[in-house]
Design a protein around this motif. Structure first.
Motif, PDB file in Angstrom:
ATOM      1  N   GLU A   1      51.083  34.187  37.802  1.00  0.00           N
ATOM      2  CA  GLU A   1      50.333  33.221  38.605  1.00  0.00           C
ATOM      3  C   GLU A   1      49.899  32.007  37.790  1.00  0.00           C
ATOM      4  O   GLU A   1      49.938  30.873  38.280  1.00  0.00           O
ATOM      5  N   PHE A   2      49.491  32.239  36.546  1.00  0.00           N
ATOM      6  CA  PHE A   2      48.966  31.156  35.715  1.00  0.00           C
ATOM      7  C   PHE A   2      49.843  30.835  34.505  1.00  0.00           C
ATOM      8  O   PHE A   2      49.801  29.720  33.998  1.00  0.00           O
TER       9      PHE A   2
ATOM     10  N   ALA B   1      35.760  29.336  36.216  1.00  0.00           N
ATOM     11  CA  ALA B   1      35.485  30.029  37.483  1.00  0.00           C
ATOM     12  C   ALA B   1      36.487  31.149  37.769  1.00  0.00           C
ATOM     13  O   ALA B   1      36.115  32.211  38.277  1.00  0.00           O
ATOM     14  N   ASP B   2      37.757  30.940  37.451  1.00  0.00           N
ATOM     15  CA  ASP B   2      38.779  31.947  37.737  1.00  0.00           C
ATOM     16  C   ASP B   2      39.240  32.663  36.472  1.00  0.00           C
ATOM     17  O   ASP B   2      40.367  33.144  36.386  1.00  0.00           O
ATOM     18  N   ARG B   3      38.350  32.767  35.488  1.00  0.00           N
ATOM     19  CA  ARG B   3      38.744  33.326  34.189  1.00  0.00           C
ATOM     20  C   ARG B   3      39.172  34.791  34.289  1.00  0.00           C
ATOM     21  O   ARG B   3      40.015  35.252  33.513  1.00  0.00           O
TER      22      ARG B   3
ATOM     23  N   ASP C   1      46.339  37.891  34.222  1.00  0.00           N
ATOM     24  CA  ASP C   1      47.677  37.339  34.065  1.00  0.00           C
ATOM     25  C   ASP C   1      48.037  37.217  32.584  1.00  0.00           C
ATOM     26  O   ASP C   1      49.171  37.497  32.183  1.00  0.00           O
TER      27      ASP C   1
ATOM     28  N   ALA D   1      40.859  36.339  36.836  1.00  0.00           N
ATOM     29  CA  ALA D   1      42.253  36.377  37.301  1.00  0.00           C
ATOM     30  C   ALA D   1      43.193  35.854  36.230  1.00  0.00           C
ATOM     31  O   ALA D   1      44.299  36.381  36.037  1.00  0.00           O
ATOM     32  N   ARG D   2      42.770  34.811  35.518  1.00  0.00           N
ATOM     33  CA  ARG D   2      43.589  34.280  34.435  1.00  0.00           C
ATOM     34  C   ARG D   2      43.735  35.314  33.311  1.00  0.00           C
ATOM     35  O   ARG D   2      44.805  35.445  32.705  1.00  0.00           O
TER      36      ARG D   2
ATOM     37  N   PRO E   1      39.415  26.582  31.985  1.00  0.00           N
ATOM     38  CA  PRO E   1      38.842  26.931  33.297  1.00  0.00           C
ATOM     39  C   PRO E   1      37.924  28.143  33.193  1.00  0.00           C
ATOM     40  O   PRO E   1      38.250  29.126  32.507  1.00  0.00           O
TER      41      PRO E   1
END
Length: 288
Positions: free
Chosen positions: A166-167, A139-141, A147, A143-144, A137
């Protein structure tokens, strides 16, 4: 300010080649040539050497980023056996390409075989084509990555790590071998203010690229930097300790004055022997 106040590291030649920066001799250099550089830096007391990660770059990016990236795990596994003290810093490993426990196992093993010399430099990543290539992924790298950093902190050096975020979520799993350092240093790479914010909040150091010294100093001034936090910066110009020792001293002092706790040395060089001579000359300058 004396250069004796600075810790020095090297952006390892050959393993990564940047257009307009790398020398012609690096094109056909071998692992033995890299090992000679690592052994010399080890003997001379340099703090760490680097190796970066890319899986496969888009051809259109080669002119900007360079096309060569030796795999850090394989490269450092070999260099660990050829050195004794110098630390081995990934600069950087892209968090989104790996599960945190994969990093904990693979690089924890490297920490074990190197007797505790790993520095895990990590980054969020910016090449969408590379993310797409492996189905990661994009787009949300960010936030990932946050985590993943928390998961790594919970997993490195732990026999049965447990983490629920979260991930990423895991428990009841054994990681053996694992890192031997009680706390593996985590550094954040990048070229944005966000990378420094992430480093101060979640890691032990900041190793940016393509950030001007004045910009780095301004950004660093916005944060309460914790004790022991490392900041790795390169001088404004490549160093020439053989031809211009006084100017080299000035460049190192300037880099420290702008917030560096470790100065990343890049040289003007035209052969392996010339590079090794630069390593020796800079170490001598730094000791006086």
């Amino acid at each position: 300010m004396s250069t004796a106040t600075a810790k020095l590291c090297i952006a390892t030649p050959v393993v990564t080649m940047f257009p307009g920066v790398s020398a012609d001799w690096e094109v056909g250099a071998s692992i033995e040539d890299i090992a000679r550089v690592a052994e010399a830096a080890d003997r001379l007391g340099y703090h760490h050497l680097t190796c970066s990660e890319h899986i496969a770059l888009p051809s259109a990016e080669a002119a900007r980023r360079g096309a060569r990236y030796w795999d850090p795990l394989a490269t450092f596994g070999y260099l660990a056996a050829r050195t004794e003290r110098i630390r081995l810093a990934t600069n950087v490993l892209v968090l989104g390409y790996h599960h945190p426990l994969e990093i904990a196992k693979r690089y924890g093993t490297l920490d074990k075989v190197s007797n505790g010399r790993l520095i895990l430099g990590v980054g969020v990543g910016s090449l969408k084509e590379e993310f797409d290539l492996i189905g990661a992924p994009f787009a949300d790298r960010g936030a990932r990555a946050d985590d993943a950093l928390a998961a790594l902190r919970a997993a490195l050096s732990v026999a049965e790590p447990s983490y629920h975020g979260e991930f990423y979520s895991f428990d009841g799993m054994v990681v053996d071998p694992r890192a031997v350092q009680p706390r593996v240093p985590l550094w954040i790479g990048g070229r944005t203010l966000r990378s420094l914010r992430r480093a101060v909040a979640l890691a032990d150091g900041w190793a940016p690229f393509n950030v001007r010294l004045q910009q780095a100093r301004e950004w660093l001034g916005r944060f309460d930097i914790p004790p022991g936090f490392e900041v790795v910066l390169g001088p404004a110009h490549r160093l020439d300790p053989l031809g211009s020792p006084d100017h080299t001293r000035e460049l190192i002092a300037e880099t420290v004055a702008h917030g560096a706790t470790i100065v990343s040395a890049t040289f003007r060089h035209d052969s392996l022997q010339h590079y090794l001579e630069n390593l020796h000359a800079l170490a001598e300058l730094n000791a006086t």
